[in-house]
Design a protein around this motif. Structure first.
Motif, PDB file in Angstrom:
ATOM      1  N   LEU A 164      12.697  28.490  83.654  1.00  0.00           N
ATOM      2  CA  LEU A 164      11.760  27.362  83.538  1.00  0.00           C
ATOM      3  C   LEU A 164      12.303  26.162  84.310  1.00  0.00           C
ATOM      4  O   LEU A 164      11.583  25.438  84.983  1.00  0.00           O
ATOM      5  CB  LEU A 164      11.535  27.013  82.065  1.00  0.00           C
ATOM      6  CG  LEU A 164      10.806  28.101  81.258  1.00  0.00           C
ATOM      7  CD1 LEU A 164      10.837  27.802  79.757  1.00  0.00           C
ATOM      8  CD2 LEU A 164       9.355  28.254  81.741  1.00  0.00           C
ATOM      9  N   ARG A 165      13.613  25.992  84.230  1.00  0.00           N
ATOM     10  CA  ARG A 165      14.264  24.895  84.924  1.00  0.00           C
ATOM     11  C   ARG A 165      14.242  25.126  86.441  1.00  0.00           C
ATOM     12  O   ARG A 165      13.913  24.221  87.216  1.00  0.00           O
ATOM     13  CB  ARG A 165      15.698  24.835  84.410  1.00  0.00           C
ATOM     14  CG  ARG A 165      16.416  23.601  84.775  1.00  0.00           C
ATOM     15  CD  ARG A 165      17.691  23.483  83.961  1.00  0.00           C
ATOM     16  NE  ARG A 165      18.371  22.287  84.394  1.00  0.00           N
ATOM     17  CZ  ARG A 165      19.681  22.230  84.660  1.00  0.00           C
ATOM     18  NH1 ARG A 165      20.429  23.325  84.513  1.00  0.00           N
ATOM     19  NH2 ARG A 165      20.216  21.108  85.054  1.00  0.00           N
ATOM     20  N   ALA A 166      14.565  26.341  86.847  1.00  0.00           N
ATOM     21  CA  ALA A 166      14.583  26.670  88.275  1.00  0.00           C
ATOM     22  C   ALA A 166      13.194  26.509  88.896  1.00  0.00           C
ATOM     23  O   ALA A 166      13.061  26.104  90.056  1.00  0.00           O
ATOM     24  CB  ALA A 166      15.085  28.096  88.474  1.00  0.00           C
ATOM     25  N   GLN A 253      29.742  32.314  82.657  1.00  0.00           N
ATOM     26  CA  GLN A 253      29.515  31.886  84.041  1.00  0.00           C
ATOM     27  C   GLN A 253      28.088  31.434  84.319  1.00  0.00           C
ATOM     28  O   GLN A 253      27.796  30.980  85.426  1.00  0.00           O
ATOM     29  CB  GLN A 253      29.833  33.047  84.994  1.00  0.00           C
ATOM     30  CG  GLN A 253      31.280  33.431  85.018  1.00  0.00           C
ATOM     31  CD  GLN A 253      31.557  34.261  86.254  1.00  0.00           C
ATOM     32  OE1 GLN A 253      31.257  33.857  87.380  1.00  0.00           O
ATOM     33  NE2 GLN A 253      32.104  35.446  86.067  1.00  0.00           N
ATOM     34  N   THR A 254      27.186  31.622  83.356  1.00  0.00           N
ATOM     35  CA  THR A 254      25.779  31.285  83.624  1.00  0.00           C
ATOM     36  C   THR A 254      25.249  30.296  82.588  1.00  0.00           C
ATOM     37  O   THR A 254      24.985  29.141  82.899  1.00  0.00           O
ATOM     38  CB  THR A 254      24.918  32.556  83.631  1.00  0.00           C
ATOM     39  OG1 THR A 254      25.114  33.284  82.422  1.00  0.00           O
ATOM     40  CG2 THR A 254      25.243  33.430  84.826  1.00  0.00           C
ATOM     41  N   ARG A 255      25.171  30.731  81.322  1.00  0.00           N
ATOM     42  CA  ARG A 255      24.634  29.837  80.286  1.00  0.00           C
ATOM     43  C   ARG A 255      25.449  28.561  80.198  1.00  0.00           C
ATOM     44  O   ARG A 255      24.904  27.480  79.994  1.00  0.00           O
ATOM     45  CB  ARG A 255      24.635  30.549  78.932  1.00  0.00           C
ATOM     46  CG  ARG A 255      24.078  29.683  77.817  1.00  0.00           C
ATOM     47  CD  ARG A 255      24.331  30.268  76.457  1.00  0.00           C
ATOM     48  NE  ARG A 255      25.764  30.445  76.211  1.00  0.00           N
ATOM     49  CZ  ARG A 255      26.268  31.063  75.145  1.00  0.00           C
ATOM     50  NH1 ARG A 255      25.461  31.578  74.239  1.00  0.00           N
ATOM     51  NH2 ARG A 255      27.571  31.184  74.996  1.00  0.00           N
ATOM     52  N   ASP A 256      26.752  28.702  80.362  1.00  0.00           N
ATOM     53  CA  ASP A 256      27.627  27.559  80.126  1.00  0.00           C
ATOM     54  C   ASP A 256      27.870  26.720  81.378  1.00  0.00           C
ATOM     55  O   ASP A 256      28.774  25.892  81.399  1.00  0.00           O
ATOM     56  CB  ASP A 256      28.958  28.043  79.537  1.00  0.00           C
ATOM     57  CG  ASP A 256      28.752  28.840  78.249  1.00  0.00           C
ATOM     58  OD1 ASP A 256      27.635  28.778  77.687  1.00  0.00           O
ATOM     59  OD2 ASP A 256      29.686  29.536  77.818  1.00  0.00           O
ATOM     60  N   VAL A 257      27.064  26.953  82.415  1.00  0.00           N
ATOM     61  CA  VAL A 257      27.238  26.221  83.670  1.00  0.00           C
ATOM     62  C   VAL A 257      25.914  25.549  84.026  1.00  0.00           C
ATOM     63  O   VAL A 257      24.853  26.149  83.879  1.00  0.00           O
ATOM     64  CB  VAL A 257      27.650  27.200  84.804  1.00  0.00           C
ATOM     65  CG1 VAL A 257      27.636  26.515  86.155  1.00  0.00           C
ATOM     66  CG2 VAL A 257      29.012  27.809  84.513  1.00  0.00           C
ATOM     67  N   ASP A 258      25.987  24.309  84.492  1.00  0.00           N
ATOM     68  CA  ASP A 258      24.796  23.608  84.969  1.00  0.00           C
ATOM     69  C   ASP A 258      24.511  24.074  86.396  1.00  0.00           C
ATOM     70  O   ASP A 258      25.326  23.859  87.297  1.00  0.00           O
ATOM     71  CB  ASP A 258      25.060  22.097  84.930  1.00  0.00           C
ATOM     72  CG  ASP A 258      23.879  21.295  85.440  1.00  0.00           C
ATOM     73  OD1 ASP A 258      22.833  21.899  85.790  1.00  0.00           O
ATOM     74  OD2 ASP A 258      23.998  20.058  85.503  1.00  0.00           O
ATOM     75  N   PHE A 259      23.361  24.709  86.585  1.00  0.00           N
ATOM     76  CA  PHE A 259      23.049  25.259  87.909  1.00  0.00           C
ATOM     77  C   PHE A 259      22.557  24.198  88.905  1.00  0.00           C
ATOM     78  O   PHE A 259      22.477  24.487  90.099  1.00  0.00           O
ATOM     79  CB  PHE A 259      21.973  26.357  87.807  1.00  0.00           C
ATOM     80  CG  PHE A 259      22.491  27.700  87.344  1.00  0.00           C
ATOM     81  CD1 PHE A 259      23.710  27.830  86.693  1.00  0.00           C
ATOM     82  CD2 PHE A 259      21.737  28.857  87.552  1.00  0.00           C
ATOM     83  CE1 PHE A 259      24.174  29.073  86.254  1.00  0.00           C
ATOM     84  CE2 PHE A 259      22.194  30.105  87.126  1.00  0.00           C
ATOM     85  CZ  PHE A 259      23.414  30.212  86.471  1.00  0.00           C
ATOM     86  N   ALA A 260      22.197  23.015  88.431  1.00  0.00           N
ATOM     87  CA  ALA A 260      21.584  22.031  89.341  1.00  0.00           C
ATOM     88  C   ALA A 260      22.465  21.735  90.565  1.00  0.00           C
ATOM     89  O   ALA A 260      21.977  21.790  91.701  1.00  0.00           O
ATOM     90  CB  ALA A 260      21.197  20.765  88.591  1.00  0.00           C
TER      91      ALA A 260
HETATM   92  N1  PHE Z   1      22.772  27.426  82.929  1.00  0.00           N
HETATM   93  C1  PHE Z   1      21.698  27.660  83.858  1.00  0.00           C
HETATM   94  C2  PHE Z   1      21.114  26.334  84.368  1.00  0.00           C
HETATM   95  O1  PHE Z   1      21.741  25.324  84.272  1.00  0.00           O
HETATM   96  C3  PHE Z   1      20.596  28.483  83.223  1.00  0.00           C
HETATM   97  C4  PHE Z   1      20.886  29.958  83.215  1.00  0.00           C
HETATM   98  C5  PHE Z   1      21.502  30.584  82.142  1.00  0.00           C
HETATM   99  C6  PHE Z   1      20.507  30.719  84.260  1.00  0.00           C
HETATM  100  C7  PHE Z   1      21.728  31.932  82.135  1.00  0.00           C
HETATM  101  C8  PHE Z   1      20.708  32.084  84.255  1.00  0.00           C
HETATM  102  C9  PHE Z   1      21.324  32.688  83.203  1.00  0.00           C
HETATM  103  O2  PHE Z   1      20.041  26.286  84.920  1.00  0.00           O
END
Ligand code: PHE
Ligand code: FE
Length: 298
Positions: A164-166, A253-260
């Motif tokens: 949703l964010r992407a 590596q994913t949930r705990d990281v801000d992808f922005a």
């Molecule tokens: N943490 C990601 C973000 O900041 C969201 C995400 C979590 C994406 C897990 C993929 C898998 O947008």
């Protein structure tokens, strides 16, 4: 020989229209389990028997545990009304039926609310080589067992939220590559060996062999930014697979990281071609790419 080769992610490619008249505003439809024919159940049973014979030595044990926990070992196409209380109890997830491909945001919103959307139709007995759209065997046999695993269940929900964010940031393509190379075609380390966990692999007999045993494809340690730059093919076996250490590590590596900030870097990075290696890759197995060359030669 039945292969699942395409469409695994077409569910998150943009289609902008309203749900068909038989569907609810959230695009769900009743599974209508009673309307499956004996022949349709038999297609499931045949595919199920074939995959469960070969998978125990190849798939992550959590997948086999999931089949057990959810009693998917019972014959016939699973009845979502029977499956869902077990899945709910395990991890709070549900499976819901949809008429076919749904728009990105619909797909992401369901995941974010711990609902996995599944096709209700099953391939015909003669649809052996190629499927245009994911059917209930791919969606339910391939995806649902791991939803009973807590860390994988959390990853899928976080992925929906991230989607949703992407979408707002115009970065669905990068995030779709992450789905492709994890949820659909991921491998996981198991000591010195590798195991399967991607749904596109485990629902395909041919790719379940190819992904682990064939010398052709590259097998590369998972690297988030690298994966989000990596193009993929939807028409044949993958030329590269990415290997995670564990679902817990994938979550970190994913949930705990801000992808922005990562998305900002990615805007300036060229995509990486199918089958290409880059200098920073931690290569676990350098593929010969012989299969891809053979197929390209026709
Ligand atoms: N943490 C990601 C973000 O900041 C969201 C995400 C979590 C994406 C897990 C993929 C898998 O947008
Ligand atoms: Fe899929």
């Amino acid at each position: 020989e039945t292969e699942f080769r395409t469409g695994a992610l077409s569910c998150i490619m943009a289609i902008h229209h309203a749900p068909p008249p038989e569907a609810a505003p959230d695009w769900t439809i009743p599974q209508d389990w009673r309307s499956y024919t004996a022949a349709e159940h038999a297609v499931w049973d045949r595919l199920f028997a074939r995959q469960t014979r070969m998978l125990p030595a190849r798939v992550i044990p959590a997948f086999i545990d999931g089949l057990d926990i959810l009693r998917m070992t019972r014959p016939g196409i699973p009845d979502f009304d029977e499956l869902n209380p077990r899945l709910m109890k395990a991890t709070g997830w549900q499976v819901v039926a949809v008429p076919g491909l749904v728009p990105d945001e619909v797909f992401f919103s369901h995941l974010a609310r711990r609902r996995f959307v599944a096709g209700r139709f099953i391939r015909r007995a003669d649809q052996s080589e190629y499927l245009e759209e994911p059917d209930v065997f791919h969606d339910v046999f391939g995806h649902v067992p791991l939803l009973a695993h807590p860390a994988f269940a959390d990853y899928m929900q976080a992925y929906g939220e991230g989607g949703l964010r992407a979408a707002k940031l115009g970065m669905i393509e990068a995030l779709a590559r992450l789905y492709w190379y994890t949820v659909e075609f991921g491998l996981v380390r198991d000591g010195d060996a590798l195991k399967l966990y991607g749904a596109g692999i485990v629902s395909s007999r041919g790719e379940s062999l190819f992904a682990l045993d064939d010398p052709s494809p590259h097998r590369i340690a998972f690297d988030l930014k690298r994966v989000m730059r990596s193009r993929y093919r939807i028409d044949d076996y993958q030329q590269s697979y990415f290997v995670i250490d564990s679902f817990e590590d994938l979550l970190r590596q994913t949930r705990d990281v801000d992808f922005a900030p990562l998305y900002e870097q990615l805007r300036d990075c060229p995509p990486i071609a199918v089958g290409e290696l880059i200098p920073t890759d931690r290569v676990i197995h350098r593929g010969t790419q012989a299969y891809a060359r053979f197929r390209a030669a026709g």
